[in-house]
Design an enzyme around this catalytic site. Structure first.
Site, PDB file in Angstrom:
ATOM      1  N   CYS A   1      -9.826   9.015   8.606  1.00  0.00           N
ATOM      2  CA  CYS A   1      -9.644   8.472   9.820  1.00  0.00           C
ATOM      3  C   CYS A   1     -10.733   9.039  10.917  1.00  0.00           C
ATOM      4  O   CYS A   1     -11.609   7.874  11.355  1.00  0.00           O
ATOM      5  CB  CYS A   1      -8.292   8.878  10.706  1.00  0.00           C
ATOM      6  SG  CYS A   1      -6.872   7.903  10.067  1.00  0.00           S
ATOM      7  N   PHE A   2     -11.039  10.096  11.216  1.00  0.00           N
ATOM      8  CA  PHE A   2     -11.996  10.594  12.122  1.00  0.00           C
ATOM      9  C   PHE A   2     -13.376   9.793  12.118  1.00  0.00           C
ATOM     10  O   PHE A   2     -13.788   9.015  13.112  1.00  0.00           O
ATOM     11  CB  PHE A   2     -12.471  11.942  12.502  1.00  0.00           C
ATOM     12  CG  PHE A   2     -11.005  12.618  13.273  1.00  0.00           C
ATOM     13  CD1 PHE A   2      -9.904  12.059  13.688  1.00  0.00           C
ATOM     14  CD2 PHE A   2     -11.130  13.996  13.233  1.00  0.00           C
ATOM     15  CE1 PHE A   2      -9.034  12.677  14.327  1.00  0.00           C
ATOM     16  CE2 PHE A   2     -10.151  14.564  13.972  1.00  0.00           C
ATOM     17  CZ  PHE A   2      -9.000  13.773  14.588  1.00  0.00           C
TER      18      PHE A   2
ATOM     19  N   GLY B   1       0.019   4.718  -0.302  1.00  0.00           N
ATOM     20  CA  GLY B   1      -0.780   5.751   0.139  1.00  0.00           C
ATOM     21  C   GLY B   1      -0.294   6.579   0.938  1.00  0.00           C
ATOM     22  O   GLY B   1       0.955   6.800   1.083  1.00  0.00           O
TER      23      GLY B   1
ATOM     24  N   GLY C   1       0.820  -1.137  -0.090  1.00  0.00           N
ATOM     25  CA  GLY C   1      -0.110  -0.036   0.194  1.00  0.00           C
ATOM     26  C   GLY C   1       0.937   1.145  -0.258  1.00  0.00           C
ATOM     27  O   GLY C   1       1.663   1.496   0.908  1.00  0.00           O
TER      28      GLY C   1
ATOM     29  N   PHE D   1      -0.390   7.345  13.963  1.00  0.00           N
ATOM     30  CA  PHE D   1      -0.813   8.668  14.630  1.00  0.00           C
ATOM     31  C   PHE D   1      -0.355   9.637  13.972  1.00  0.00           C
ATOM     32  O   PHE D   1      -0.504  10.899  14.423  1.00  0.00           O
ATOM     33  CB  PHE D   1      -0.187   8.599  16.048  1.00  0.00           C
ATOM     34  CG  PHE D   1      -0.868   7.432  16.880  1.00  0.00           C
ATOM     35  CD1 PHE D   1      -2.243   7.524  17.362  1.00  0.00           C
ATOM     36  CD2 PHE D   1       0.052   6.553  17.564  1.00  0.00           C
ATOM     37  CE1 PHE D   1      -2.722   6.689  18.223  1.00  0.00           C
ATOM     38  CE2 PHE D   1      -0.430   5.664  18.305  1.00  0.00           C
ATOM     39  CZ  PHE D   1      -1.783   5.458  18.612  1.00  0.00           C
TER      40      PHE D   1
ATOM     41  N   VAL E   1      -2.731  -0.862   3.597  1.00  0.00           N
ATOM     42  CA  VAL E   1      -3.850  -0.771   2.390  1.00  0.00           C
ATOM     43  C   VAL E   1      -5.024  -0.024   2.910  1.00  0.00           C
ATOM     44  O   VAL E   1      -5.225   0.297   4.165  1.00  0.00           O
ATOM     45  CB  VAL E   1      -4.214  -2.125   1.805  1.00  0.00           C
ATOM     46  CG1 VAL E   1      -3.175  -3.110   1.288  1.00  0.00           C
ATOM     47  CG2 VAL E   1      -5.152  -3.011   2.784  1.00  0.00           C
TER      48      VAL E   1
ATOM     49  N   ARG F   1     -10.428  13.031   1.237  1.00  0.00           N
ATOM     50  CA  ARG F   1     -11.397  12.060   1.525  1.00  0.00           C
ATOM     51  C   ARG F   1     -12.278  12.778   2.767  1.00  0.00           C
ATOM     52  O   ARG F   1     -11.796  13.316   3.683  1.00  0.00           O
ATOM     53  CB  ARG F   1     -10.471  10.909   2.356  1.00  0.00           C
ATOM     54  CG  ARG F   1     -10.299   9.826   1.189  1.00  0.00           C
ATOM     55  CD  ARG F   1      -9.487   9.050   1.420  1.00  0.00           C
ATOM     56  NE  ARG F   1      -8.067   9.185   1.773  1.00  0.00           N
ATOM     57  CZ  ARG F   1      -7.283   8.237   2.215  1.00  0.00           C
ATOM     58  NH1 ARG F   1      -7.489   6.833   2.449  1.00  0.00           N
ATOM     59  NH2 ARG F   1      -5.975   8.805   2.622  1.00  0.00           N
TER      60      ARG F   1
ATOM     61  N   THR G   1      -5.686   1.686   9.622  1.00  0.00           N
ATOM     62  CA  THR G   1      -6.640   1.737  10.931  1.00  0.00           C
ATOM     63  C   THR G   1      -7.627   0.712  10.754  1.00  0.00           C
ATOM     64  O   THR G   1      -8.105   0.470   9.601  1.00  0.00           O
ATOM     65  CB  THR G   1      -7.394   3.137  10.916  1.00  0.00           C
ATOM     66  OG1 THR G   1      -6.510   4.252  10.601  1.00  0.00           O
ATOM     67  CG2 THR G   1      -8.231   3.029  11.691  1.00  0.00           C
TER      68      THR G   1
ATOM     69  N   ASP H   1       2.452  -1.732  -4.379  1.00  0.00           N
ATOM     70  CA  ASP H   1       0.934  -1.126  -4.578  1.00  0.00           C
ATOM     71  C   ASP H   1       0.417  -1.868  -5.991  1.00  0.00           C
ATOM     72  O   ASP H   1       1.185  -2.030  -6.945  1.00  0.00           O
ATOM     73  CB  ASP H   1       0.824   0.399  -4.658  1.00  0.00           C
ATOM     74  CG  ASP H   1      -0.563   0.899  -4.210  1.00  0.00           C
ATOM     75  OD1 ASP H   1      -0.852   1.456  -3.301  1.00  0.00           O
ATOM     76  OD2 ASP H   1      -1.648   0.302  -4.879  1.00  0.00           O
TER      77      ASP H   1
HETATM   78  C1  UDX Z   1      -5.968  12.286  12.277  1.00  0.00           C
HETATM   79  C2  UDX Z   1      -5.318  12.366  13.755  1.00  0.00           C
HETATM   80  O1  UDX Z   1      -5.073  13.533  14.305  1.00  0.00           O
HETATM   81  C3  UDX Z   1      -3.973  11.528  13.718  1.00  0.00           C
HETATM   82  O2  UDX Z   1      -3.408  11.351  14.800  1.00  0.00           O
HETATM   83  C4  UDX Z   1      -4.414  10.059  13.150  1.00  0.00           C
HETATM   84  O3  UDX Z   1      -2.996   9.226  12.858  1.00  0.00           O
HETATM   85  C5  UDX Z   1      -5.097  10.214  11.567  1.00  0.00           C
HETATM   86  O4  UDX Z   1      -6.366  11.015  11.892  1.00  0.00           O
HETATM   87  P1  UDX Z   1      -5.744  13.684  10.291  1.00  0.00           P
HETATM   88  O5  UDX Z   1      -7.118  13.159   9.753  1.00  0.00           O
HETATM   89  O6  UDX Z   1      -4.676  13.641   9.210  1.00  0.00           O
HETATM   90  O7  UDX Z   1      -5.295  12.880  11.484  1.00  0.00           O
HETATM   91  O8  UDX Z   1      -5.828  15.377  10.606  1.00  0.00           O
HETATM   92  P2  UDX Z   1      -6.248  16.256  11.824  1.00  0.00           P
HETATM   93  O9  UDX Z   1      -5.300  17.266  12.031  1.00  0.00           O
HETATM   94  O10 UDX Z   1      -6.376  15.286  13.157  1.00  0.00           O
HETATM   95  O11 UDX Z   1      -7.546  16.920  11.220  1.00  0.00           O
HETATM   96  C6  UDX Z   1      -8.844  16.048  11.337  1.00  0.00           C
HETATM   97  C7  UDX Z   1     -10.072  17.024  10.701  1.00  0.00           C
HETATM   98  O12 UDX Z   1     -10.383  17.997  11.840  1.00  0.00           O
HETATM   99  C8  UDX Z   1      -9.565  18.151   9.726  1.00  0.00           C
HETATM  100  O13 UDX Z   1     -10.658  18.316   8.946  1.00  0.00           O
HETATM  101  C9  UDX Z   1      -9.329  19.316  10.385  1.00  0.00           C
HETATM  102  O14 UDX Z   1      -9.595  20.495   9.623  1.00  0.00           O
HETATM  103  C10 UDX Z   1     -10.329  19.154  11.634  1.00  0.00           C
HETATM  104  N1  UDX Z   1     -10.135  19.953  12.943  1.00  0.00           N
HETATM  105  C11 UDX Z   1      -8.928  19.853  13.514  1.00  0.00           C
HETATM  106  C12 UDX Z   1     -10.645  20.993  13.216  1.00  0.00           C
HETATM  107  O15 UDX Z   1     -11.998  21.310  12.633  1.00  0.00           O
HETATM  108  N2  UDX Z   1     -10.589  21.631  14.316  1.00  0.00           N
HETATM  109  C13 UDX Z   1      -9.359  21.371  15.131  1.00  0.00           C
HETATM  110  O16 UDX Z   1      -9.358  22.119  16.275  1.00  0.00           O
HETATM  111  C14 UDX Z   1      -8.438  20.378  14.667  1.00  0.00           C
HETATM  112  P1  ADP Z   2      -4.137   5.282   3.322  1.00  0.00           P
HETATM  113  O1  ADP Z   2      -4.645   6.783   3.716  1.00  0.00           O
HETATM  114  O2  ADP Z   2      -4.563   4.380   4.412  1.00  0.00           O
HETATM  115  O3  ADP Z   2      -2.764   5.202   3.186  1.00  0.00           O
HETATM  116  P2  ADP Z   2      -4.782   5.121   0.493  1.00  0.00           P
HETATM  117  O4  ADP Z   2      -5.773   4.853  -0.192  1.00  0.00           O
HETATM  118  O5  ADP Z   2      -3.952   6.584   0.354  1.00  0.00           O
HETATM  119  O6  ADP Z   2      -5.027   4.741   2.208  1.00  0.00           O
HETATM  120  O7  ADP Z   2      -3.584   3.956   0.179  1.00  0.00           O
HETATM  121  C1  ADP Z   2      -3.809   2.579   0.074  1.00  0.00           C
HETATM  122  C2  ADP Z   2      -3.297   1.710  -0.946  1.00  0.00           C
HETATM  123  O8  ADP Z   2      -3.144   0.468  -0.995  1.00  0.00           O
HETATM  124  C3  ADP Z   2      -3.702   2.278  -2.306  1.00  0.00           C
HETATM  125  O9  ADP Z   2      -2.669   2.958  -3.206  1.00  0.00           O
HETATM  126  C4  ADP Z   2      -4.257   0.928  -2.947  1.00  0.00           C
HETATM  127  O10 ADP Z   2      -3.971   0.860  -4.583  1.00  0.00           O
HETATM  128  C5  ADP Z   2      -3.307   0.143  -2.178  1.00  0.00           C
HETATM  129  N1  ADP Z   2      -3.844  -1.588  -1.921  1.00  0.00           N
HETATM  130  C6  ADP Z   2      -4.998  -1.831  -1.541  1.00  0.00           C
HETATM  131  N2  ADP Z   2      -5.194  -3.270  -1.545  1.00  0.00           N
HETATM  132  C7  ADP Z   2      -3.945  -3.728  -2.056  1.00  0.00           C
HETATM  133  C8  ADP Z   2      -3.351  -4.980  -2.405  1.00  0.00           C
HETATM  134  N3  ADP Z   2      -3.744  -6.167  -2.064  1.00  0.00           N
HETATM  135  N4  ADP Z   2      -2.026  -4.985  -2.767  1.00  0.00           N
HETATM  136  C9  ADP Z   2      -1.133  -4.185  -3.066  1.00  0.00           C
HETATM  137  N5  ADP Z   2      -1.681  -2.641  -2.768  1.00  0.00           N
HETATM  138  C10 ADP Z   2      -2.878  -2.633  -2.251  1.00  0.00           C
END
Ligand code: UDX
Ligand code: ADP
Length: 464
Positions: free
Chosen positions: A278-279, A13, A11, A164, A92, A348, A134, A36
């Site tokens: 994630c959230f 990504g 993966g 994280f 992935v 996303r 995750t 990938d």
């Molecule tokens: C989050 C976690 O912070 C990280 O630890 C985990 O591994 C993945 O998920 P991420 O999604 O990259 O990270 O971004 P983050 O900075 O947490 O922001 C998430 C969302 O909350 C964004 O849309 C951001 O704009 C929003 N946000 C953040 C607010 O609206 N207010 C804030 O005070 C902080």
């Molecule tokens: P993340 O934010 O979790 O990294 P992404 O969608 O950005 O998620 O990345 C996940 C990647 O994993 C994609 O580029 C996708 O093509 C790849 N992937 C999914 N399944 C497989 C698999 N079976 N073998 C190799 N790559 C894979």
């Protein structure tokens, strides 16, 4: 203890790419291969010009430039990389299910399962498998089941090593993490596997910041960490609505409560709503597993964080319609920002997508500018919602490479992402080219309201 010299990451990504680039940078003695299935994505990671790599993240292209070709490789040869590696990270994607049981709630684990089956098929010697994506709690058990029952009799140790890093600060977060969490089996082999991974991170992270737990605690901690952060934002967003009804200002409230060291200042910024991969997904996972154990109150409690977030996005869009005299049909509205936060090209679950969708239902025309998001991504995000025909999205949504062009001849501007550059625009010039009365809806509390009002804008920021 097994000395790790070859790592494979499945993966390439937002998680796999930056994480492996930093491991390769910090551990020149370890060969790191990121694989990938997506050939275009791998080709982009291998682009001669490291500015063209597929993930935008401050500092990442420099790290890739340093390590790529030395001990960092990007490839589509999945089987070969699995075969050669001592340790395999699974990064992935695990999107929320869009079909069947748990639709809209549970995580779709089909990509994880495919990976496990592929590893089982290919592996000829013992390997350590690291869950990096995750995942819902107890996924390691699924992995273990598949690996041990379909493999060639080789031994697998399964570790959970949740991510994280936050997008936009990924390199900083990876180089200087608050903590690294590693979960493994409590038996001797499990502890050895944990130690093998600890020794990799120990190349640049102080030992006391590397926490080890059992697998389930590690998996659950990831969900809880994100749920707690998201809960803070939803709490502030609920207060933002109350502030708008009273004379209170949500920024002032945030500062006042954030000065209490028990609460602290971070993640109290009211906004149009949180986004990101994630959230929402992690909270939904938490809700789903709570419900599956029959814990109704626990599930409802966490679900409210999501309900509040959906409400905030809807409220923002409805307010735009209301302030544009209850109709936006045929009106042009500029969107500044499409990414879910600044300093990333990831969209996303971005609030912008949902706000756009609501305004498109009211037949508005939307003109988008984002410094790092491409036109095809904007259309793909709206098409993914599948709420209206694709042609309609393409006719009503236009993406611009220049912010001044995006704002020209519009009735209103909505700020959806907190990109720093928006603050420095020539707002007088933007005002002069808009239809009057010119309105700004600042979903990020980013702009200088006083200055904009002096120019003549009517401004509404979240929570004041
Ligand atoms: C989050 C976690 O912070 C990280 O630890 C985990 O591994 C993945 O998920 P991420 O999604 O990259 O990270 O971004 P983050 O900075 O947490 O922001 C998430 C969302 O909350 C964004 O849309 C951001 O704009 C929003 N946000 C953040 C607010 O609206 N207010 C804030 O005070 C902080
Ligand atoms: P993340 O934010 O979790 O990294 P992404 O969608 O950005 O998620 O990345 C996940 C990647 O994993 C994609 O580029 C996708 O093509 C790849 N992937 C999914 N399944 C497989 C698999 N079976 N073998 C190799 N790559 C894979």
């Amino acid at each position: 203890m097994k000395n790790i010299t070859k790592i494979c990451c499945i993966g390439a990504g937002y998680v796999g790419g930056p994480t492996m680039a930093v491991i390769a940078k910090q551990c020149p003695h370890i060969t790191v291969t990121v694989v990938d299935l997506n050939e275009a994505r791998i080709a982009a990671w291998n682009d001669e010009n490291t500015e063209n790599i597929p993930v935008y993240e401050p500092g990442l292209s420099e790290v890739v430039a340093e390590a790529r070709g030395r001990n960092l490789f990007f490839s589509t040869e999945v089987d070969k990389a699995i075969d050669e590696a001592d340790m395999i990270f699974i990064s992935v994607n695990t999107p929320t299910k869009t079909y069947g049981a748990g639709k809209g709630m549970g995580a779709d684990l089909k990509y994880i399962e495919l990976c496990a089956r592929q590893i089982a098929k290919v592996a000829k010697d013992d390997k350590i498998i690291v869950e990096k994506s995750t995942l819902p709690v107890r996924t390691a058990e699924t992995l273990r089941d598949i690996l041990h029952n379909t493999g060639n009799g080789v031994k697998f140790q399964i570790l959970s090593n949740p991510e994280f890093l936050a997008e936009g600060t990924a390199i900083e977060d990876l180089l200087m993490p608050d903590r690294v969490l590693i979960g493994g089996d409590t038996n001797e082999e499990g502890q050895e596997a944990i130690e093998a991974l600890v020794s990799i991170y120990a190349n640049w992270i102080p030992r006391e910041r590397i926490l080890t737990t059992n697998v389930w605690s590690s998996e659950l901690s990831k969900l809880v960490a994100n749920a707690m952060l998201a809960q803070r934002i939803s709490s502030m967003n609920s207060i933002s609505e109350l502030c708008e009804k009273t004379e209170a200002n949500v920024n002032e409230v945030a500062r006042a409560i954030g000065s209490d060291s028990r609460i602290g200042p971070k993640f109290l910024k009211a906004s149009v709503g949180f986004g990101g991969s994630c959230f929402q997904k992690d909270i939904l996972n938490l809700v789903y597993i709570s419900r599956s154990f029959g814990l109704q109150e626990v599930a409802d409690y966490w679900e409210q964080v999501i309900i509040m977030n959906d409400h905030q996005k809807r409220r923002f869009a409805e307010n735009i319609v209301k302030k544009l005299y209850n109709t936006v049909a045929g009106k042009k509205i500029a969107f500044l920002g499409w990414a879910f936060k600044k300093d990333t090209n990831d969209t996303r679950e971005s609030a912008a997508i949902y706000v756009a969708d609501l305004l498109l239902n009211e037949q508005a025309d939307i003109k988008v500018f984002d410094p790092k998001v491409e036109e095809k991504q904007v259309h793909a995000d709206l098409d993914y919602l599948a709420t209206r025909p694709v042609e309609e999205n393409h006719n009503a949504v236009h993406v611009f490479a220049d912010p001044y062009e995006a704002c020209k001849d519009t009735h209103a501007i909505a700020v959806l992402t907190e990109w720093d550059e928006f603050k420095d625009y020539d707002w007088q010039r933007i005002y002069d080219n808009m239809l009057k009365p010119a309105k700004i809806f600042d979903g990020r509390n980013l702009l200088d309201v006083k200055k904009l009002r002096e120019i003549g804008f009517s401004v509404q920021a979240i929570g004041s």
